[in-house]
Every structure is written in structure tokens, then in C-alpha cells.
Design an enzyme around this catalytic site. Structure first.
Site, short mmCIF file in Angstrom:
data_model
loop_
_atom_site.label_atom_id
_atom_site.label_comp_id
_atom_site.label_asym_id
_atom_site.label_seq_id
_atom_site.Cartn_x
_atom_site.Cartn_y
_atom_site.Cartn_z
N LEU A 177 0.86 -1.17 0.00
CA LEU A 177 0.00 0.00 0.00
C LEU A 177 0.90 1.22 0.00
CD1 LEU A 177 -2.85 -0.71 2.62
CD2 LEU A 177 -3.14 -0.26 0.17
N ASP A 178 0.57 2.22 -0.82
CA ASP A 178 1.34 3.46 -0.81
C ASP A 178 1.33 4.08 0.59
OD1 ASP A 178 1.75 3.21 -3.52
OD2 ASP A 178 0.08 4.52 -4.08
N PRO A 179 2.39 4.83 0.95
CA PRO A 179 2.38 5.51 2.26
C PRO A 179 1.13 6.36 2.48
CG PRO A 179 4.57 5.58 1.32
CD PRO A 179 3.67 5.00 0.25
#
Length: 324
Positions: free
Chosen positions: A48-50
Site C-alpha cells: 500500500l502506498d504511504p
């Protein structure tokens, strides 16, 4: 445990459902969970992207052998798209590269645009992604100001539902196939509306049949006793519970553990199956061979201290009580 204290790693096995916080990378979140469980081995099932929050299934121990089954499954997201501004990363962490006026929005207009994205299509991955080009990550090239051609990839949008909208944003529920980039979808929807857009908020709500409603945060995990943390682990076979199950007697179990193909009465005629021992729970996965035998493929190795205890042969067990 202080920051300088090295944990005493242990052979713990199971699936943990993390509700990842926004602002942290998937790997940083994984390492926090691994330290809290003191797990010898751990891996997550799809980054998951930050910027994003939500469900990040984490495999501990032998569960890492089965992580591909979640990597390849459908995902569900809640996303808010900010219209009128495109960024170089297609999300709010990037720099604005283009601005356009947002047209007057109506539910009818939005639904017409969304209809064009439902179903099967081809999607060009973003430059800010972990895909590789000639051995280098695309996001590394993008940070150097380079852009390379990316071949489109097939994706499926199973559901794309409008949750809410205002004069400059849309909130959507997205059910999509593996490999779908929500940032690219948001950008494309914005362009279809004639104004561009980027992801302002992203939350993963489901991975396959697993829901974020059953997940917990790192903060919740930190506040719990070790026994309570272990109780949160799901059985290993949760990762493959869509496959048919086969029960083996003691002799068959021994042969399967040794990697020997075997005939099993009333076994399926093709595909992959879950294997269960009469008194040892989930053994691993097998594949039906051309001659009808079951060939052991991904067998679990709990070790002397981590053998799965007896239980319902229709379900495995993720964590041996001997590890407590």
C-alpha cells in the site's frame, strides 16, 4: 522493549490482518508487526502506498509460502479524487503539474463517466510504481525525471460506485482485479470529466474475502499482551480456503510430507487442493497430476516446536500452542 533491544525471534506461523495507518510504508509497518510478534519470518501481501491506509495482510512464518494467493486476488478500495489538479505522482503527495477548471458536476454526468470504466480494460501503469524497466524500479526512474514506455496491462473493474461528490471531488467504492492502480484510475476518471484529478485519500477495505473490519492497528497491537496478539492470528489455510480440502490418513500424511504423490479416493480430478492430516491439521497444498494422483507442492514445515495441533480436519491451525 527499547529501541536498542534485539527481540528474541521465534517460529510463529499465521496470518495477521493489519489496518495500516496513512503516512507509513508497507515495509515499515511490516517490520513493526514482525517485532511485536517476534516472528522469525514475515512478509506482506501487496504493498500500500504511504498515503493509503487500510487492510494489509501480513504472513508470518510458513504463511509466507501461501502469500501469492492474496497477491493474486481482488481488492476493494474507498478513494476520494480531487478534481481539477493533476500531480506527477497522481496523488496528493506529488507536485501539481496541470490545473483545469472543474465542470459543473451532476450525478448523471458522473455515472455516465464511471460506466466507461467498469468491466475489462487495459491500464497503463504509472511511472511512480514498483514495476521494473530493464532491471530498475519505475519510481526510481521517475524521481530522476525520466519517463519510459509502459505496456498496458489487462484489468477488471468489477464495481465502481459513487459514494459522494461535491464541486471539486468524488468519493468512490472500487472493487477491482489484481494489478489495478487506483491512482491511474483516478487520473483517468478526472480526464474523462475534462479536468484531470488525483487521489486525495485512499483506503483499502478488502483483499479477497478478508475485510479491514477484522483488522487492527499497530497501536492496538502494541497495547496488548503477547498472548492476546497471538490470539489475533488467523490459521494458515485462511489464505487458501477457496480450494477444495482433502483429508489424509496417517500413512498418506507421512507420504505427503516426504513429497511423494499418492492416490486419494474421491479426490478432485484437477487443480490445487488443501491437504489435512488426520491428527495434525493443515499440511499444505497439493496438485492433481495427469494420472489422478495428488502431488504435494507447498507443504508446511512447522518444525519440532511448531507442528500444528490436532483439530477439525476441515480447518487448519495457524499457531501451535507450543510456541506460546
Amino acid at each position: 522493549m527499547t529501541a536498542r533491544t534485539r527481540p528474541e525471534w521465534r517460529p510463529v506461523h499465521g496470518l495477521f490482518l493489519l489496518d495500516k495507518a496513512s503516512g507509513y510504508s508497507s515495509n515499515a509497518s511490516l517490520q513493526k508487526v514482525r517485532r511485536l510478534f517476534r516472528a522469525q519470518k514475515a512478509g506482506h501481501t501487496g504493498s500500500l502506498d504511504p498515503l493509503a491506509s487500510g487492510l494489509l495482510p501480513i504472513c508470518l512464518g510458513e504463511a509466507t509460502k501461501l502469500s501469492g494467493y492474496l497477491l493474486n486476488t481482488d481488492k476493494r478500495y474507498a478513494v476520494r479524487i480531487r478534481l481539477g489538479v493533476e500531480t506527477d505522482t497522481a496523488d496528493s503527495e506529488g507536485a501539481a503539474i496541470r490545473t483545469q477548471p472543474v465542470p459543473p458536476l451532476s450525478e448523471a454526468l458522473i455515472e455516465t463517466v464511471l460506466a466507461g470504466f467498469r468491466g475489462d480494460s487495459q491500464q497503463v501503469p504509472p511511472m511512480y510504481s514498483a514495476l521494473k524497466h530493464e532491471g530498475k524500479r519505475l519510481y526510481d526512474l521517475a524521481r530522476r525525471g525520466l519517463e519510459v514506455e509502459r505496456p498496458p496491462r489487462p484489468i477488471t473493474i468489477h464495481a465502481l460506485n459513487l459514494l459522494d461528490f461535491d464541486a471539486a471531488s468524488l468519493s468512490l467504492d472500487v472493487h477491482c482485479s489484481k494489478g489495478t492502480y487506483i491512482r491511474t484510475l483516478a487520473e483517468d476518471i478526472g480526464r474523462a470529466l475534462g479536468c484531470g484529478g488525483h487521489v486525495e485519500m485512499l483506503r483499502r477495505t478488502a483483499v479477497g474475502t478478508l475485510s479491514v473490519d477484522a483488522a487492527c492497528t499497530v497501536e492496538q497491537l502494541e497495547a496488548e499482551a503477547p498472548e492476546a496478539r497471538d490470539a489475533r492470528l488467523l490459521p494458515l489455510d485462511t489464505l487458501v480456503d477457496h480450494l477444495p480440502a482433502i483429508g489424509l490418513n496417517e500413512t498418506m500424511s507421512r507420504f505427503a510430507r516426504q513429497g511423494n504423490p499418492l492416490f486419494v479416493p474421491q479426490a478432485p480430478t484437477r487443480g490445487w487442493v488443501r491437504l489435512y492430516g488426520h491428527d495434525s491439521g493443515f499440511l499444505g497444498l497439493g496438485e492433481i497430476l495427469d494420472d489422478g494422483r495428488v502431488g504435494p507442492r507447498r507443504m508446511m514445515n512447522y518444525g519440532p516446536a511448531g507442528r500444528a495441533p490436532a483439530g477439525d480436519p476441515g480447518r487448519g491451525t495457524g499457531l501451535s500452542k507450543a510456541l506460546d
